[in-house]
Write an enzyme that holds these catalytic residues in place. Structure first.
Site, short mmCIF file in Angstrom:
data_model
loop_
_atom_site.label_atom_id
_atom_site.label_comp_id
_atom_site.label_asym_id
_atom_site.label_seq_id
_atom_site.Cartn_x
_atom_site.Cartn_y
_atom_site.Cartn_z
N THR A 44 0.82 -1.20 0.00
CA THR A 44 0.00 0.00 0.00
C THR A 44 0.86 1.26 0.00
O THR A 44 0.49 2.26 -0.64
CB THR A 44 -0.96 -0.01 1.19
OG1 THR A 44 -0.24 -0.31 2.39
CG2 THR A 44 -2.04 -1.07 1.01
N TYR A 107 -12.96 -1.47 2.03
CA TYR A 107 -14.27 -0.89 1.71
C TYR A 107 -15.43 -1.88 1.86
O TYR A 107 -16.43 -1.55 2.50
CB TYR A 107 -14.31 -0.26 0.32
CG TYR A 107 -15.64 0.44 0.07
CD1 TYR A 107 -15.88 1.69 0.61
CD2 TYR A 107 -16.64 -0.17 -0.68
CE1 TYR A 107 -17.10 2.32 0.44
CE2 TYR A 107 -17.86 0.45 -0.86
CZ TYR A 107 -18.09 1.70 -0.30
OH TYR A 107 -19.30 2.31 -0.48
N TYR A 133 -2.02 -9.06 6.23
CA TYR A 133 -1.80 -7.66 6.60
C TYR A 133 -3.10 -7.09 7.14
O TYR A 133 -4.10 -7.02 6.43
CB TYR A 133 -1.30 -6.87 5.39
CG TYR A 133 -1.03 -5.40 5.61
CD1 TYR A 133 -0.90 -4.84 6.88
CD2 TYR A 133 -0.90 -4.55 4.51
CE1 TYR A 133 -0.65 -3.49 7.05
CE2 TYR A 133 -0.64 -3.20 4.67
CZ TYR A 133 -0.53 -2.68 5.95
OH TYR A 133 -0.28 -1.33 6.11
N ARG A 138 -7.02 1.97 7.69
CA ARG A 138 -7.02 2.26 6.26
C ARG A 138 -8.07 1.45 5.49
O ARG A 138 -8.54 1.88 4.44
CB ARG A 138 -5.63 1.98 5.66
CG ARG A 138 -4.53 2.92 6.12
CD ARG A 138 -4.74 4.37 5.67
NE ARG A 138 -4.56 4.56 4.25
CZ ARG A 138 -3.46 5.05 3.67
NH1 ARG A 138 -2.42 5.38 4.41
NH2 ARG A 138 -3.40 5.22 2.38
N LYS A 161 1.46 -9.05 9.19
CA LYS A 161 1.84 -7.68 9.48
C LYS A 161 0.67 -7.07 10.23
O LYS A 161 -0.39 -6.83 9.66
CB LYS A 161 2.12 -6.91 8.18
CG LYS A 161 2.41 -5.43 8.38
CD LYS A 161 2.56 -4.70 7.04
CE LYS A 161 2.77 -3.21 7.23
NZ LYS A 161 2.87 -2.48 5.93
N ILE A 203 7.53 -4.10 9.21
CA ILE A 203 7.45 -3.69 7.82
C ILE A 203 7.25 -2.19 7.86
O ILE A 203 6.20 -1.70 8.25
CB ILE A 203 6.34 -4.43 7.07
CG1 ILE A 203 6.66 -5.93 7.05
CG2 ILE A 203 6.21 -3.90 5.64
CD1 ILE A 203 5.64 -6.79 6.32
#
Length: 292
Positions: A44, A107, A133, A138, A161, A203
């Protein structure tokens, strides 16, 4: 391989928004020289949301080519469509890619069982190691420890992550998975604390511009040298925080250009250049971190 300071690499672009191979090569060499243990290509932070499918694959393969076996390359393969996630992942089968990093669908906010089915379907279409992840701020989607534990039973899902911002998650996950499952922080500001709780590294966004310091921070934590690690982390803390004063990767791209690591800090809409007030904040943080 999947420990220490792993960089969530920015994707350098020229002034017309095309991928800049020269800057990409410079970034890769910078990370190899400064102790970064692996590179996440087109995660991302690498602006996966604004690259086309073909560009996405091209940048990952370009990164793999330019690294020339000197550092492991992890491909970002996240998507909010399971079919797209499978397609991206299959593109890297038998290429030399070390693993895939796959963010939770954004979303559409699937249920916990939907998350399980999504990641299981992707894992079933590849032999590549899969790193989950979780970044709910986000994506609007939070993968809970119980779901992570279910997924950890799939042989090629090897780690996560974790970037929920909730440090207790590391302990909660550890209680539910075996010792081989890899925990990585996705938040530079709590990377040191997460390593004290069992994560193997981070990360990192900060590593884009402070690769040596982040590698050293992780090494000190792994050695159990907490006093020196805390001192270094405090010096970097303004940077950890200010690199998110505007949406990532706007600030870190601007900072990378100031340090000469990339030729342009070009972003694709809807991402816009760092504001003047943001530039002041980042400059002050870079001074405090000893980068300039």
């Amino acid at each position: 391989m999947f420990n220490g300071s792993i960089v969530a690499l920015i994707t350098p672009m020229d002034d017309k928004g095309k991928i800049c191979r020269i800057s990409l090569k410079k970034l890769i060499n910078y990370h190899i020289a400064n102790g970064t243990t692996a590179i996440v290509s087109v995660g991302t932070t690498g602006e996966s949301a604004t690259l086309s499918h073909d560009e996405h694959i091209s940048v990952v393969m370009m990164t793999l080519d330019l690294s020339n076996g000197r550092i492991p390359i992890i491909a970002g393969t996240g998507a909010n469509s399971t079919a797209e996630g499978i397609s991206l992942t299959k593109s890297f089968n038998n290429t030399g890619i070390a693993a895939c990093l796959t963010v939770t669908p954004y979303y559409n906010r699937p249920t916990q069982d939907g998350l399980y089915q999504h990641f299981r379907a992707i894992a079933n279409n590849t032999d590549l190691p899969q790193i989950l992840y979780n970044v709910p701020l986000r994506t609007g989607c939070d993968m809970l420890p119980e779901t992570i534990a279910r997924l950890a039973e799939i042989k090629n899902i090897i780690g996560i992550k974790e970037a929920s911002g909730n440090l207790s998650r590391f302990s909660q996950i550890q209680e539910l998975v075996d010792n081989n499952f890899i925990l990585l922080s996705g938040d530079d500001a709590n990377a040191l604390d997460s390593m004290r709780l069992g994560s193997k590294g981070v990360i990192s966004v900060t590593a884009n511009i402070a690769a040596h310091d982040m590698a050293q921070l992780c090494a000190l934590a792994q050695q159990g040298n907490l006093p020196e690690a805390r001192c270094l982390n405090q010096r970097l803390m303004p940077l950890h925080q200010m690199l998110f004063c505007e949406p990532n990767p706007i600030p870190v791209k601007w900072a990378a250009k100031q340090l000469g690591l990339i030729a342009q800090d070009t972003l694709r809409l809807p991402m816009t250049p760092l504001t003047n007030s943001g530039q002041i904040k980042i400059t002050q943080a870079m001074i405090k971190a000893g980068l300039i």
